[in-house]
Design a protein around this motif. Structure first.
Motif, PDB file in Angstrom:
ATOM      1  N   ALA A  43      -1.778  -0.636   2.945  1.00 49.13           N
ATOM      2  CA  ALA A  43      -0.341  -0.962   2.760  1.00 49.13           C
ATOM      3  C   ALA A  43      -0.300  -1.721   1.451  1.00 49.13           C
ATOM      4  N   PHE A  96       4.743  -6.134   3.984  1.00 47.84           N
ATOM      5  CA  PHE A  96       3.637  -5.212   3.706  1.00 47.84           C
ATOM      6  C   PHE A  96       4.177  -3.622   3.828  1.00 47.84           C
ATOM      7  N   PRO A 138       3.624   0.038   3.976  1.00 48.12           N
ATOM      8  CA  PRO A 138       2.640   1.019   3.872  1.00 48.12           C
ATOM      9  C   PRO A 138       2.776   1.894   2.655  1.00 48.12           C
ATOM     10  N   LYS A 139       1.321   2.248   2.259  1.00 49.89           N
ATOM     11  CA  LYS A 139       1.422   3.131   0.942  1.00 49.89           C
ATOM     12  C   LYS A 139       2.212   4.343   1.466  1.00 49.89           C
ATOM     13  N   SER A 164      10.344   1.388  12.651  1.00 52.38           N
ATOM     14  CA  SER A 164      10.031   0.357  11.546  1.00 52.38           C
ATOM     15  C   SER A 164      10.796  -0.746  11.581  1.00 52.38           C
ATOM     16  N   GLU A 192       0.879   1.596  11.622  1.00 53.97           N
ATOM     17  CA  GLU A 192       1.056   1.977  10.189  1.00 53.97           C
ATOM     18  C   GLU A 192       1.491   0.739   9.307  1.00 53.97           C
ATOM     19  N   PHE A 193       2.339  -0.169  10.068  1.00 53.30           N
ATOM     20  CA  PHE A 193       2.514  -1.246   9.473  1.00 53.30           C
ATOM     21  C   PHE A 193       1.815  -2.496   9.473  1.00 53.30           C
TER      22      PHE A 193
END
Lengths: 294, 403
Positions: A137, A144, A146-147, B211, B243-244
């Motif tokens: 991230a 943050f 995530p890339k 998300s 993912e986060f």
């Protein structure tokens, strides 16, 4: 600092996420707009082809070891090819008929494609890992990110703008627009109109396939992923104005952001807000925000 | 030759005898409707697998009990919509002479069909739907809630997580009757065990991108994010939480998860999570034997919903045979007074409020290296005895419960 009781960093975070979903809306509605603009077909199979794109990426990785990066290139071509076959075998007979026929045919196709995948893989979805280069991230200070999500925004904006540029600013685009405006006359100038139409459809659904590959690592790859999205995307197209290229890009991103904000303030309405906006826009500007009255 | 002739004569006599008894079975056919989600978010945990389980129940019953009546199964897709399911149920009861409607995943469809069943005086056997409303304020005397409910799964999982030190909670809730019910039941358990609830966010059902909601949960600073949703909503939430970077800093508690969800996400993502199930294929020899037969048809291991569907239909059919009737009141009375004993439930009983009480199991998902063979996913951490697993009758809001 707070805005309407929401801390600024949280708000910025949600705006960023809104841009991510907006990127998908933009890419998908762009494909729809291109297809409608050139072929006058309301392509209801778009969501199913987006889903097929995600599945092809998953199959490529699982069965043949094709990496994410190659999928990004190959899958849109494959989906585009499927599109060409659909156009040649079915759609080309419908151009002279009412819009309704194209809509019904593509809707039927969507059900068939979705049904096949559902039969084979079930609905729970299949996992597709984020490629190593894009995992992790970015610390933006307020969140943050995530890339991979940042990558989605970057790539889809590039693809959307490139498409706009090709259609509006190049020779090829000029031919395309001419072929839409007056097919007979364009043909008389020695331009192969049926070929252009076929390639346009291939390109439009190829975009959907591309969006599918982008979506695969972010969501579970599931047969339902297309139908969950397609209704919203159609609302985006209607709000932007049927057939307007730039309109669909801007509306896609804008509605993503608005949806993101709704999730902050009243999450329950986040799936409805797009349709409320659609109703308002249709009342005030029946041709859509960027559409031309005919 | 002679023995064969005797056997035939006995069979004929038996046939005649049971034929007499069947005078009470309308047109001598028992029709079972499986109304479920065949195509949507819950079709893997119920769907075609539930129809398979129903067919297995009928075949097993016919092979073992040799009933003197015919049995037919009809099935339909309710698309998780209340109006579609009540219309279908009405059509089945009125036109197709269906005697019992089963499965009914998604609380909204179950609540809708229960009302129709009551009005038409037919039976509803609910396996997939979860809300405790089915046996509380909305209960009726023609419905049995078979497999699990929000109280039983929340009770098992939330209690275990709070005991492990997860004291502060934030809920991510599917915005319909089921999610609300699950959130409420889990909140009660958290508070009762000394934890606290910091807040919740309700997401539209079904969703794909969680998300934004996860970010809210992250901002709350809660130790535990309780997922009060199910099916693909849960799997997408878990995937995106990783993912986060929300997990492993904050932990997730899947309040209603099925083995199909674990299968879909993989052990790497789900390892060490707690969940509560009413059934696991690998519990004992009996469950393994049945599940392997199921696997041969469905190509995947059964969920508790599918196993419960078999159990419910089997008990119902035994009731029809025992009473010699498909009369709703007679069969229901038999079902309620006869304990359920099969691979799914041991010495389980149906209470006045329509709740089947049976043991539940607190599971912990295995680490990838602990899994030895396909579908080897759970450690059974605790068997929650029937008496504790479900909401006690004393707390029931069902008018049928005499206090």
């Amino acid at each position: 600092m707070e805005i309407f009781g929401v801390p600024l960093p949280a708000l910025m975070g949600q705006l960023m996420l809104g841009l991510v979903s907006g990127s998908f809306y933009a890419m998908l509605s762009l494909g729809l707009a291109v297809i409608f603009g050139m072929l006058n077909i309301i392509n209801f199979a778009h969501g199913a082809l987006y889903m097929a794109g995600a599945f092809l990426a998953w199959m490529g990785l699982t069965y043949w070891g094709i990496s994410y990066w190659w999928s990004l290139l190959l899958v849109p071509l494959a989906v585009g090819l499927i599109g060409v076959v659909i156009e040649r075998t079915m759609l080309q007979w419908l151009y002279k008929l009412d819009h309704l026929y194209g809509l019904l045919l593509t809707f039927g196709l969507a059900l068939v494609i979705e049904g096949l995948f559902r039969y084979q893989y079930g609905v729970s979805g299949l996992p597709y890992a984020i490629p190593d280069e894009l995992s992790g991230a970015l610390n933006l200070g307020f969140m943050f990110l995530p890339k991979y999500r940042a990558w989605i925004i970057g790539v889809s904006l590039t693809v959307c703008l490139a498409t706009w540029f090709i259609i509006e600013k190049t020779q090829l685009g000029a031919y395309l627009r001419a072929a839409t405006e007056n097919p007979q006359l364009t043909q008389a100038f020695g331009i192969n109109v049926p070929l252009m139409v076929m390639l346009t459809y291939g390109f439009g659904v190829g975009l959907a396939g591309f969006a599918g590959v982008l979506a695969a690592p972010a969501f579970q790859v599931s047969p339902l992923m297309g139908s969950n999205l397609i209704i919203v995307v159609f609302a985006v197209v209607v709000i932007g104005g049927m057939g307007s290229i730039l309109g669909s890009i801007l509306t896609g991103l804008g509605l993503g952001v608005i949806e993101g904000l709704t999730k902050v303030f009243y999450a329950e309405a986040s799936s409805t807000v797009v349709f409320i906006i659609m109703a308002i826009v249709l009342l005030l500007r029946p041709a859509g925000l960027f559409g031309k009255e005919k | 030759m002679k023995t064969k002739r005797i056997a035939l004569a006995v069979a004929a006599a038996l046939g005649f005898g049971s034929g007499m008894a069947q005078a009470q079975i309308s047109d001598n056919v028992v029709r079972i409707g499986v109304l479920t989600d065949m195509s949507g978010a819950y079709s893997d945990l119920s769907g075609a697998g539930a129809v398979t389980a129903a067919k297995m129940a009928v075949e097993d019953f016919q092979a073992k009990e040799k009933p003197g009546f015919a049995i037919e199964i009809v099935s339909a897709d309710h698309q998780n919509k209340g109006d579609i399911s009540s219309n279908k149920a009405r059509e089945w009861f009125d036109r197709d002479k269906v005697d019992v409607v089963t499965e009914l995943v998604t609380t909204s469809t179950a609540l809708a069909v229960m009302k129709v069943a009551k009005e038409k005086n037919k039976i509803a056997l609910i396996s997939g739907a979860a809300s405790t409303r089915i046996t509380n304020e909305d209960c009726n005397d023609v419905t049995v809630h078979w497999t699990y409910d929000t109280y039983s799964v929340a009770n098992g999982t939330a209690k275990a997580v709070v005991k492990q030190g997860g004291k502060s909670w934030f809920f991510l809730t599917a915005d319909y009757a089921f999610g609300h019910s699950l959130e409420k039941d889990a909140s009660d358990v958290v508070v009762a065990n000394g934890g606290k609830v910091l807040g919740s966010v309700r997401h539209p059902f079904p969703g794909t991108d969680f998300s934004s909601f996860l970010l809210k949960a992250q901002a709350s600073g809660a130790q535990v994010i309780g997922l009060a949703n199910a099916g693909t909503d849960t799997t997408n939430s878990i995937k995106q939480a990783a993912e986060f970077g929300i997990t492993p800093k904050q932990s997730l508690a899947g309040l209603l998860m099925f083995i199909t969800d674990i299968h879909s996400l993989g052990l790497k993502t789900t390892q060490t999570m707690y969940l509560t199930e009413g059934f696991y294929w690998d519990l004992n020899d009996e469950t393994r034997a049945w599940s392997k037969r199921f696997f041969a048809h469905a190509k995947k291991m059964p969920t508790m919903v599918q196993a419960g569907e078999y159990s419910a239909i089997m008990h119902y059919l035994k009731g029809v045979k025992a009473t010699g009737s498909d009369d709703t009141q007679k069969v229901m009375a038999w079902m309620k007074k006869t304990p359920v004993n099969d691979f799914f439930a041991k010495n389980a009983a149906i209470r006045q409020d329509g709740r089947l009480v049976h043991d539940m199991y607190l599971m912990q998902v295995k680490k990838p290296e602990e899994s030895k063979y396909p579908w080897d996913y759970y450690h059974v951490r605790q068997t929650i005895p029937a008496a504790e697993a479900f909401q006690p009758l004393s707390a029931s809001k069902c008018p049928l419960v005499k206090k």
